[in-house]
Design a protein around this motif. Structure first.
Motif, short mmCIF file in Angstrom:
data_model
loop_
_atom_site.label_atom_id
_atom_site.label_comp_id
_atom_site.label_asym_id
_atom_site.label_seq_id
_atom_site.Cartn_x
_atom_site.Cartn_y
_atom_site.Cartn_z
N UNK A 113 -4.21 9.02 4.78
CA UNK A 113 -5.63 8.87 4.49
C UNK A 113 -6.09 7.43 4.31
N UNK A 114 -5.18 6.54 3.96
CA UNK A 114 -5.56 5.18 3.59
C UNK A 114 -5.00 4.18 4.59
N UNK A 115 -5.83 3.73 5.52
CA UNK A 115 -5.43 2.74 6.52
C UNK A 115 -4.03 3.00 7.07
N UNK A 116 -3.81 4.12 7.77
CA UNK A 116 -2.47 4.45 8.27
C UNK A 116 -1.89 3.46 9.26
N UNK A 117 -2.75 2.58 9.81
CA UNK A 117 -2.24 1.62 10.78
C UNK A 117 -1.64 0.38 10.14
N UNK A 118 -1.76 0.22 8.83
CA UNK A 118 -1.26 -0.97 8.17
C UNK A 118 -0.16 -0.67 7.17
N UNK A 119 0.44 -1.73 6.58
CA UNK A 119 1.47 -1.53 5.57
C UNK A 119 1.31 -2.48 4.38
N UNK A 120 0.15 -3.13 4.27
CA UNK A 120 -0.08 -4.00 3.13
C UNK A 120 -0.38 -3.17 1.89
N UNK A 121 -0.05 -3.69 0.70
CA UNK A 121 -0.41 -2.97 -0.52
C UNK A 121 -1.92 -2.87 -0.68
N UNK A 122 -2.39 -1.69 -1.03
CA UNK A 122 -3.83 -1.43 -1.16
C UNK A 122 -4.12 -0.91 -2.56
N UNK A 123 -5.14 -1.48 -3.20
CA UNK A 123 -5.56 -1.02 -4.52
C UNK A 123 -6.99 -0.51 -4.43
N UNK A 124 -7.21 0.68 -4.97
CA UNK A 124 -8.54 1.28 -5.04
C UNK A 124 -8.94 1.43 -6.50
#
Length: 294
Positions: free
Chosen positions: A118-129
């Motif tokens: 669900x959350x930017x499946x094309x990337x692997x950077x850490x994501x904070x919501x």
């Protein structure tokens, strides 16, 4: 649409009906009794609360679910929670996040270390919501993001994940109607079945989801439920969710959830289409809103 896409959308979308309801602390303060010890020092102990559970009054069953889950008072006094959340599809793709919520104000924060669904499946950077006071914000690899689509996804997931954790406490929010359907035996256990529907004037939606809860009369918890999703063309109550609980600090936490969708013959596979597992659940961490920034 593929099955995994359908169930993913179904499980997320089912919570929109509840999001508009603000969390409220019920006025159900536990009574205490005083006892005197040998040193004449008084101490208060919680009096065991008897849970009303009357199949002739379905609303009492809904209230009993919240009480059996620990009760609003217990949850409110724990103030906040942190846990690791693994959301995995049948194909092995998953989102893994550290979730943090503050109950007073319904603050919701999540840090994704793995995001393939669900959350930017094309990337692997850490994501904070983060979701605070009705506004969502996002950072990727430490940089705040202004993209409306990404913020929209965060707004959606932050509220959905919070509700999912709180479902047994919020299933009785305003605008809800209930009907008792009798009993049914599933896997050797007898369950009380209760339908849950919503008043569109109060929810503000023309089409609302409907549910059939399977409540264990011994534990007074929801072990499984079926639901519909008319917004996505699923008008029959056929989507299935099974739930397992772990008691942590007096709260029955739904740590294991498994979703199933029937095939064209109405048959359910043995393996779930989607698994949602919560681990390392810790309450009362002392979080403040400023601690939940991106």
């Amino acid at each position: 649409m593929k099955i995994t896409q359908i169930i993913k959308t179904a499980i997320i979308s089912m919570f929109l009906i509840f999001i508009s309801c603000n969390q409220k602390k019920e006025n159900d303060t536990e009574e205490t009794v005083k006892t005197e010890n040998t040193s004449s020092i008084e101490e208060t102990k919680p009096k065991e609360k008897e849970i009303t559970y009357d199949t002739n009054i379905p609303k009492t069953i809904i209230k009993a679910i919240a009480e059996a889950s620990g009760g609003w008072n217990t949850l409110w006094n724990l103030k906040d929670v942190e846990y690791t959340y693994a959301y995995e599809q049948a194909d092995g793709k998953k989102d893994i996040s550290i979730e943090r919520y503050i109950f007073d104000g319904e603050y919701s924060w999540g840090k994704y270390t793995t995001h393939q669904v669900n959350v930017l499946p094309e990337g692997n950077q850490p994501i904070i919501q983060n979701y605070a006071k009705g506004k969502a914000s996002v950072s990727i690899d430490g940089k705040e993001i202004t993209d409306e689509k990404i913020i929209g996804t965060a707004d959606f997931l932050r509220q959905v994940n919070y509700y999912w954790f709180m479902m047994n406490f919020k299933i009785g929010d305003p605008g809800t109607a209930y009907e008792y359907l009798g009993q049914e035996v599933v896997d050797g256990k007898t369950y009380d079945k209760v339908t849950v529907s919503y008043d569109s004037q109060k929810t503000g939606k023309e089409a609302n989801d409907a549910y059939i809860l399977y409540v264990n009369p011994e534990t007074k918890l929801i072990d499984q439920f079926y639901f519909s999703l008319p917004a996505w063309g699923i008008n029959d109550i056929v989507l299935l969710m099974k739930v397992k609980y772990t008691e942590i600090d007096g709260i029955q936490v739904p740590t294991h959830r498994y979703a199933y969708i029937p095939n064209n013959k109405g048959e359910y596979a043995e393996e779930p289409s989607l698994s949602e597992i919560s681990t390392d659940v810790k309450f009362n961490n002392g979080f403040k809103p400023d601690d939940l920034k991106i």
